[in-house]
Enzyme design. Structure first.
Site, mmCIF file in Angstrom:
data_model
loop_
_atom_site.group_PDB
_atom_site.id
_atom_site.type_symbol
_atom_site.label_atom_id
_atom_site.label_comp_id
_atom_site.label_asym_id
_atom_site.label_seq_id
_atom_site.Cartn_x
_atom_site.Cartn_y
_atom_site.Cartn_z
ATOM 1 N N CYS A 35 50.792 66.465 35.550
ATOM 2 C CA CYS A 35 51.239 65.239 34.905
ATOM 3 C C CYS A 35 50.849 65.195 33.439
ATOM 4 C CB CYS A 35 50.731 64.012 35.632
ATOM 5 S SG CYS A 35 49.032 63.677 35.316
ATOM 6 N N ASP A 37 47.980 64.892 32.060
ATOM 7 C CA ASP A 37 46.745 64.194 31.714
ATOM 8 C C ASP A 37 45.643 65.198 31.414
ATOM 9 O OD1 ASP A 37 48.063 61.917 32.211
ATOM 10 O OD2 ASP A 37 46.877 61.286 33.949
ATOM 11 N N CYS A 62 47.090 58.259 31.671
ATOM 12 C CA CYS A 62 47.598 56.951 32.031
ATOM 13 C C CYS A 62 46.472 55.993 32.403
ATOM 14 C CB CYS A 62 48.550 57.093 33.208
ATOM 15 S SG CYS A 62 47.757 57.849 34.623
ATOM 16 N N CYS A 106 44.371 61.710 39.559
ATOM 17 C CA CYS A 106 43.517 61.286 38.452
ATOM 18 C C CYS A 106 42.045 61.368 38.861
ATOM 19 C CB CYS A 106 43.839 59.852 38.030
ATOM 20 S SG CYS A 106 45.481 59.672 37.330
#
Ligand SMILES: Cc1ncc(COP(=O)(O)O)c(C=O)c1O
Lengths: 306, 402
Positions: A35, A37, A62, A106
């Site tokens: 993603c 990140d 995010c 995450c």
């Protein structure tokens, strides 16, 4: 948008320990290719006691990536590095009152940054042992890489096999087309062809071996989960009551402020998610008002045309 | 707190005049348009009127070229599946890399069934290369499907010219004009476009109503067979209230066309100029000289879009992002990737899309809050230090990617 918990929002809007620690002696830099990140974790570790005295994070990502980083620094401050290494991504997610399945990565990134930083402190190279793919099964948060590995490792052939070994596809079943596509691809590489009619592997071989719960056990467990969620609901002036369990459907009554509240549907989705995590099986939570009525017996007067 | 809606490319508010004309079709004239009794009185007439209103907005030659469908996605699917069914010997499709998933997912699926899909690339400004397009046209191509305007950047493609080229090569041409209809003028009768998709909810009509424009004489195979509705080209009892609503919305869009292209555009321009002036390290994506008047898509470097949206939302401002994290998919928007926007910027793209309901004071509110949001998030970013990006950001921070 995402159904983030208040904890996630709080850590996002008021992040703790943002920025790099001055004089850090343990630095972990990891990213999630899937993603985009990325996170840099800087720690100040006491050389003699090995206690993490300070922790700071810098995150490109995010809302839940920032919240996961923030809560991680709070968890590990004051821990020895040995204890810190025991922190799992589930611990991070739990501390945030949960993350949407699409966002669990995450918390994984947080744990990896921690491992990388401690490896850096010890002067060893950190190797990532886990690869992450597109999320396939949203009910049980299983990604493509995991499914593919299991298909290879256990010579899986059918969607049912995949469900038995990984849980993927055992919930709403909407991802079965995607699972078939993975099977098709891997089987082709193995020189076989995917046959949707093929017999599944005998269930005993399944890795997630589990005795099916009796309905009574299931009801007890559901009650336990509801009890654990109750304080949170009551804090918002609401409550929940278990009315009936039929198969894998739990009928509940939302009372107090939850009743008729716009958030009721969201709350129910949250309860369902939690139940599935704890029970490890697909559970559908439905308002008791939607419970099928027992069929009414119509007597002769009822159908008379009088 | 302000309440500012700048996400009109996602969907729009239904105009209250549209709601007003719809209501009787739920409660009074709710009859089936095919029925012969007083509840159906005037319903068929109302549908005809709506068809004419749509016809006028897009400049179609005949009102029978308007087929009502359930949404933009259905119109897209109908167009492509019709073309391949009607021409079973043609096994190729030409489209672009930046289409909406309504086209791209369908094409991916057809690829599995053996079709060859040509996806035209775009340059860094989101523009197509017409030379390579020309070379792809052949008697093997069943249909060309190219969007009129891009939903993320607003970039307009030269579909009128591309349709001429297709027609000269004897190839059918479809355009997904879901974002363009109602925002820019069009006169389909003067073009060679064979099919065109519209979605009601992008122009202040309700969700769940769409149109497929089908040029008279274009070979066609219906997606849904059944009753005789839409002259047998789309079976299923008509969504009368929504059709009437869409008709009204088209009439209004025509009325406001000039307003959209002058006042709405002025708001958009003011916003993007202000943002680019006030905020360092941001840039506008897409073809700046050839865009919808209502759309701007800005990449804020070194920070991530969802985080920006959460802060905007807290400040009462609704927009959207091309970041991976907002969609639940894992990749940043395919449109940004096709334009080769670096990932430290692609993840931080924010789309502001206006409508006639916005005001200049909305723009000022966004201009007031945005620099602060970007600064707050950059403080958290490993690519940023003090007042600017770290030197050589992509080298200075090289995380181990899992
Ligand atoms: C370019 C484009 N095509 C198709 C669609 C799909 O339209 P609908 O939501 O009516 O199916 C959209 C809207 O999201 C769009 O922007």
């Amino acid at each position: 948008m995402w159904d983030y918990s208040d904890k996630v929002k709080d850590h996002f809007f008021n992040p703790k320990n943002a920025g790099a620690v001055v004089g850090a002696n343990a630095i972990g830099e990891v990213g999630s290719i899937s993603c985009g990140d990325a996170l840099r974790l800087t720690l100040k570790v006491n050389e003699t006691t090995e206690i993490i005295e300070d922790a700071g994070f810098q995150t490109f990502g995010c809302g839940s990536a920032i919240a996961s980083s923030s809560v991680l620094t709070e968890i590990i401050k004051g821990m020895t590095i040995d204890d810190a290494l025991k922190v799992t991504n589930q611990d991070i997610a739990k501390e945030l009152d949960g993350l949407p399945p699409e966002k669990m990565h995450c918390s994984v990134m947080g744990r990896e940054a921690l491992q990388a930083a401690i490896a850096n402190f010890r002067g060893v190279e950190w190797k990532d042992d886990h690869e992450e793919g597109a999320l396939i099964c949203k009910c049980f948060a299983v990604d493509a890489v995991m499914i593919e590995e299991m298909v290879w490792a256990n010579k899986l052939r059918t969607v049912e096999d995949v469900t038995n070994f990984t849980k993927a596809g055992g919930g709403c079943a909407a991802c079965h087309e995607d699972i078939e596509a993975i099977l098709e691809r891997v089987l082709k590489e193995r020189g076989e062809t995917f046959d949707p009619q093929a017999a599944s592997l005998p269930k005993v071989e399944a890795k997630v071996e589990k005795k099916p719960m009796t309905n009574l056990q299931r009801i007890k467990k559901i009650e336990d989960v509801l009890n654990s969620l109750r304080p949170q609901l009551m804090a918002d002036g609401g409550d929940v009551e278990l009315v009936e369990v039929v198969g894998n459907t739990a009928y509940v009554n939302m009372t107090g402020a939850c009743n008729g509240c716009q958030m009721a549907a969201m709350t129910i989705a949250g309860i369902q998610q939690r139940l599935m995590e704890v029970l490890g099986e697909f559970i559908k939570v439905v308002p008791a008002s939607e419970m099928p009525k027992p069929e009414k017996l119509v007597n002769i007067e009822g159908i008379s045309h009088a | 707190m302000p309440d500012i809606y700048l996400d009109n490319n996602a969907t729009t508010k239904v105009d209250s005049a549209v709601v007003d004309v719809m209501i009787p079709f739920f409660t009074e004239q709710f009859g089936n348009p095919s029925s012969i009794h007083r509840f159906a009185d005037g319903v068929a007439q109302a549908l005809k009127h709506a068809r004419r209103q749509v016809q006028a907005l897009i400049g179609a030659e005949h009102d029978s070229e308007i087929i009502f469908t359930s949404c933009g996605t259905e119109s897209d699917s109908t167009a492509i599946l019709s073309a391949i069914k009607a021409q079973p010997n043609r096994k190729e499709i030409i489209t672009t890399m930046v289409e909406h998933p309504a086209i791209l997912s369908l094409c991916e699926n057809l690829e599995k069934e053996g079709y060859t899909i040509h996806r035209l690339p775009v340059d860094k400004c989101g523009r197509l290369n017409l030379e390579s397009y020309k070379n792809m046209l052949s008697d093997q191509v069943a249909i060309v499907s190219v969007m009129w305007a891009n939903n993320e950047t607003g970039t307009i493609f030269p579909v009128v010219e591309m349709a001429e080229l297709a027609s000269a090569a004897g190839v059918m041409f479809h355009t997904d004009a879901v974002q363009a209809v109602g925002k820019i003028p069009m006169m389909l009768q003067d073009t060679k476009i064979d099919m065109l998709s519209i979605s009601g909810h992008k122009l202040h009509a309700p969700k769940g109503i769409g149109v497929l424009y089908l040029r008279r004489g274009t070979r066609f195979r219906p997606l849904l067979r059944g009753g005789h509705q839409e002259r047998g080209r789309r079976a299923g009892t008509e969504n009368t209230a929504s059709i009437v609503g869409l008709g009204k919305a088209c009439e209004l869009a025509l009325e406001y066309m000039e307003y959209e292209n002058i006042q709405v555009k002025a708001m958009r321009d003011h916003l993007e100029q202000g943002l680019v002036e006030k905020i360092p390290h941001c840039f506008i994506t897409g073809d700046l000289n050839n865009r919808l008047p209502n759309t701007t898509d800005i990449a804020f470097e070194y920070i991530e879009g969802e985080a920006i949206l959460m802060m905007l939302s807290k400040a009462g401002i609704a927009a959207s992002s091309g970041s991976a994290c907002t969609s639940g998919s894992l990749e940043p928007s395919h449109v940004m990737r096709a334009m080769q926007i670096p990932y430290t910027a692609a993840h931080g793209t924010i789309r502001f899309s206006f409508s006639r309901y916005n005001t200049m004071s909305d723009v000022d509110d966004v201009l007031n809050i945005m620099p602060q949001i970007v600064a707050t998030l950059r403080k958290l970013s490993p690519y940023w230090e003090g007042d600017g990006p770290v030197a050589n950001p992509e080298q200075a921070f090289q995380p181990t990617f899992a």
